[in-house]
Write a protein that holds these residues in place. Structure first.
Motif, mmCIF file in Angstrom:
data_model
loop_
_atom_site.group_PDB
_atom_site.id
_atom_site.type_symbol
_atom_site.label_atom_id
_atom_site.label_comp_id
_atom_site.label_asym_id
_atom_site.label_seq_id
_atom_site.Cartn_x
_atom_site.Cartn_y
_atom_site.Cartn_z
ATOM 1 N N MET A 76 -6.143 -6.389 1.009
ATOM 2 C CA MET A 76 -5.370 -5.388 1.650
ATOM 3 C C MET A 76 -4.375 -4.709 0.658
ATOM 4 O O MET A 76 -3.907 -5.515 0.014
ATOM 5 N N HIS A 77 -4.063 -3.272 0.859
ATOM 6 C CA HIS A 77 -3.245 -2.764 -0.304
ATOM 7 C C HIS A 77 -2.054 -2.160 0.652
ATOM 8 O O HIS A 77 -2.351 -1.422 1.698
ATOM 9 N N LEU A 78 -0.858 -2.249 0.127
ATOM 10 C CA LEU A 78 0.248 -1.598 0.673
ATOM 11 C C LEU A 78 0.575 -0.453 -0.250
ATOM 12 O O LEU A 78 0.578 -0.443 -1.631
ATOM 13 N N ILE A 79 0.319 0.592 0.584
ATOM 14 C CA ILE A 79 0.719 2.100 -0.140
ATOM 15 C C ILE A 79 2.109 2.508 0.241
ATOM 16 O O ILE A 79 2.367 2.761 1.528
ATOM 17 N N ILE A 80 3.037 2.702 -0.764
ATOM 18 C CA ILE A 80 4.289 3.582 -0.268
ATOM 19 C C ILE A 80 4.409 4.890 -1.130
ATOM 20 O O ILE A 80 4.151 5.144 -2.307
ATOM 21 N N ASP A 81 4.755 5.830 -0.124
ATOM 22 C CA ASP A 81 5.230 7.286 -0.627
ATOM 23 C C ASP A 81 6.577 7.345 -0.309
ATOM 24 O O ASP A 81 7.001 7.445 0.767
ATOM 25 N N VAL A 82 7.655 7.481 -1.466
ATOM 26 C CA VAL A 82 8.852 7.524 -1.385
ATOM 27 C C VAL A 82 9.011 8.972 -1.919
ATOM 28 O O VAL A 82 8.886 9.510 -2.738
ATOM 29 N N ASN B 47 4.798 -7.520 -7.865
ATOM 30 C CA ASN B 47 5.341 -6.245 -8.419
ATOM 31 C C ASN B 47 4.403 -5.187 -8.006
ATOM 32 O O ASN B 47 3.481 -5.241 -7.701
ATOM 33 N N ILE B 48 5.254 -3.725 -8.273
ATOM 34 C CA ILE B 48 4.690 -2.793 -7.613
ATOM 35 C C ILE B 48 3.855 -2.077 -8.727
ATOM 36 O O ILE B 48 3.987 -2.275 -10.081
ATOM 37 N N ILE B 49 2.795 -1.401 -8.492
ATOM 38 C CA ILE B 49 2.030 -0.476 -9.455
ATOM 39 C C ILE B 49 2.562 0.976 -9.399
ATOM 40 O O ILE B 49 2.181 1.539 -8.201
ATOM 41 N N LEU B 50 3.565 1.440 -10.136
ATOM 42 C CA LEU B 50 4.116 2.784 -9.971
ATOM 43 C C LEU B 50 3.064 3.671 -10.330
ATOM 44 O O LEU B 50 2.768 3.940 -11.496
ATOM 45 N N LEU B 51 2.412 4.459 -9.543
ATOM 46 C CA LEU B 51 1.808 5.752 -9.831
ATOM 47 C C LEU B 51 2.306 6.901 -10.116
ATOM 48 O O LEU B 51 3.552 7.169 -10.070
ATOM 49 N N ASN B 52 1.598 7.635 -11.268
ATOM 50 C CA ASN B 52 2.081 8.888 -11.832
ATOM 51 C C ASN B 52 0.784 9.553 -12.173
ATOM 52 O O ASN B 52 -0.108 9.384 -11.853
ATOM 53 N N HIS B 53 1.241 10.676 -12.747
ATOM 54 C CA HIS B 53 0.257 11.656 -13.326
ATOM 55 C C HIS B 53 -1.017 11.145 -13.796
ATOM 56 O O HIS B 53 -1.982 11.750 -14.005
ATOM 57 N N ILE C 241 -1.428 -9.023 1.304
ATOM 58 C CA ILE C 241 -1.179 -7.974 0.520
ATOM 59 C C ILE C 241 -1.779 -8.267 -0.745
ATOM 60 O O ILE C 241 -1.257 -9.268 -1.297
ATOM 61 N N ASP C 242 -2.764 -7.506 -1.268
ATOM 62 C CA ASP C 242 -3.253 -7.962 -2.731
ATOM 63 C C ASP C 242 -2.593 -6.900 -3.820
ATOM 64 O O ASP C 242 -2.392 -7.622 -4.949
ATOM 65 N N ASP C 243 -2.347 -5.806 -3.428
ATOM 66 C CA ASP C 243 -1.778 -4.982 -4.406
ATOM 67 C C ASP C 243 -0.841 -3.959 -3.565
ATOM 68 O O ASP C 243 -1.015 -3.666 -2.582
ATOM 69 N N ILE C 244 0.210 -3.529 -4.523
ATOM 70 C CA ILE C 244 1.182 -2.803 -3.946
ATOM 71 C C ILE C 244 1.277 -1.345 -4.959
ATOM 72 O O ILE C 244 1.477 -1.703 -6.247
ATOM 73 N N TYR C 245 1.001 -0.328 -4.323
ATOM 74 C CA TYR C 245 1.105 0.987 -5.024
ATOM 75 C C TYR C 245 2.154 1.864 -4.356
ATOM 76 O O TYR C 245 2.358 2.070 -3.254
ATOM 77 N N VAL C 246 2.905 2.469 -5.473
ATOM 78 C CA VAL C 246 4.008 3.390 -5.052
ATOM 79 C C VAL C 246 3.825 4.642 -5.794
ATOM 80 O O VAL C 246 3.755 4.451 -6.949
ATOM 81 N N SER C 247 4.008 5.672 -4.939
ATOM 82 C CA SER C 247 4.309 6.920 -5.527
ATOM 83 C C SER C 247 5.565 7.565 -5.046
ATOM 84 O O SER C 247 5.951 7.555 -3.902
ATOM 85 N N SER C 248 6.398 7.937 -6.143
ATOM 86 C CA SER C 248 7.926 8.147 -5.689
ATOM 87 C C SER C 248 8.210 9.352 -6.557
ATOM 88 O O SER C 248 8.091 9.487 -7.685
ATOM 89 N N VAL C 249 8.841 10.317 -5.986
ATOM 90 C CA VAL C 249 9.518 11.420 -6.403
ATOM 91 C C VAL C 249 11.056 11.222 -6.563
ATOM 92 O O VAL C 249 11.744 11.974 -6.958
ATOM 93 N N VAL C 250 11.507 9.872 -6.205
ATOM 94 C CA VAL C 250 13.007 9.614 -6.387
ATOM 95 C C VAL C 250 13.124 8.318 -7.357
ATOM 96 O O VAL C 250 13.008 7.478 -6.709
ATOM 97 N N PRO C 251 13.368 8.630 -8.489
ATOM 98 C CA PRO C 251 13.313 7.342 -9.507
ATOM 99 C C PRO C 251 14.629 6.687 -9.301
ATOM 100 O O PRO C 251 14.195 5.427 -9.825
ATOM 101 N N ASN D 37 7.294 6.364 3.299
ATOM 102 C CA ASN D 37 6.042 5.994 4.376
ATOM 103 C C ASN D 37 5.311 4.709 3.730
ATOM 104 O O ASN D 37 5.045 4.816 2.437
ATOM 105 N N ILE D 38 5.149 3.882 4.421
ATOM 106 C CA ILE D 38 4.649 2.443 3.818
ATOM 107 C C ILE D 38 3.502 2.320 4.808
ATOM 108 O O ILE D 38 3.581 2.420 6.187
ATOM 109 N N SER D 39 2.259 2.254 4.247
ATOM 110 C CA SER D 39 1.047 1.767 5.165
ATOM 111 C C SER D 39 0.194 0.638 4.451
ATOM 112 O O SER D 39 0.276 0.494 3.420
ATOM 113 N N VAL D 40 -0.418 -0.022 5.170
ATOM 114 C CA VAL D 40 -1.257 -1.096 4.921
ATOM 115 C C VAL D 40 -2.747 -0.576 5.099
ATOM 116 O O VAL D 40 -3.005 -0.181 6.109
#
Length: 91
Positions: free
Chosen positions: A1-7, A79-85, A52-62, A13-16
């Motif tokens: 399962m993946h934990l996906i976070i949008d900051v 640890n999180i995987i911080l997504l970017n462009h 949780i297998d992986d944690i992905y974060v997309s954040s516009v608030v560094p 917002n956090i979703s599994v």
């Protein structure tokens, strides 16, 4: 399962996800001081039952990224995987 976070500037917002389905989700105000201590218990309560297998974060608030990474590492021992462009495929 993946934990996906949008900051976002206003909410976080956090979703599994399991495959392509949302299993559980949580939304709260993004802490302006970058401190997620007030949300810690709710995050544990909502998501600790999932493997949780992986944690992905997309954040516009560094300014919150480090404290969020530390919290998630404590809760999930990951640890999180911080997504970017660079993670977006060019169309």
């Amino acid at each position: 399962m993946h934990l996906i976070i949008d900051v976002g500037n206003t909410t976080t917002n956090i979703s599994v996800f399991s495959e392509d389905r949302i299993i559980s989700s949580l939304t709260f105000l993004t802490p302006k001081n970058g401190d997620f201590d007030n949300e810690k218990e709710e995050i544990i309560k909502t998501f600790s039952e999932y493997e949780i297998d992986d944690i992905y974060v997309s954040s516009v608030v560094p300014s919150v990224n480090n404290s969020l990474n530390e919290l998630l590492n404590i809760i999930f021992n990951k640890n999180i995987i911080l997504l970017n462009h660079q993670h977006i495929k060019t169309m």
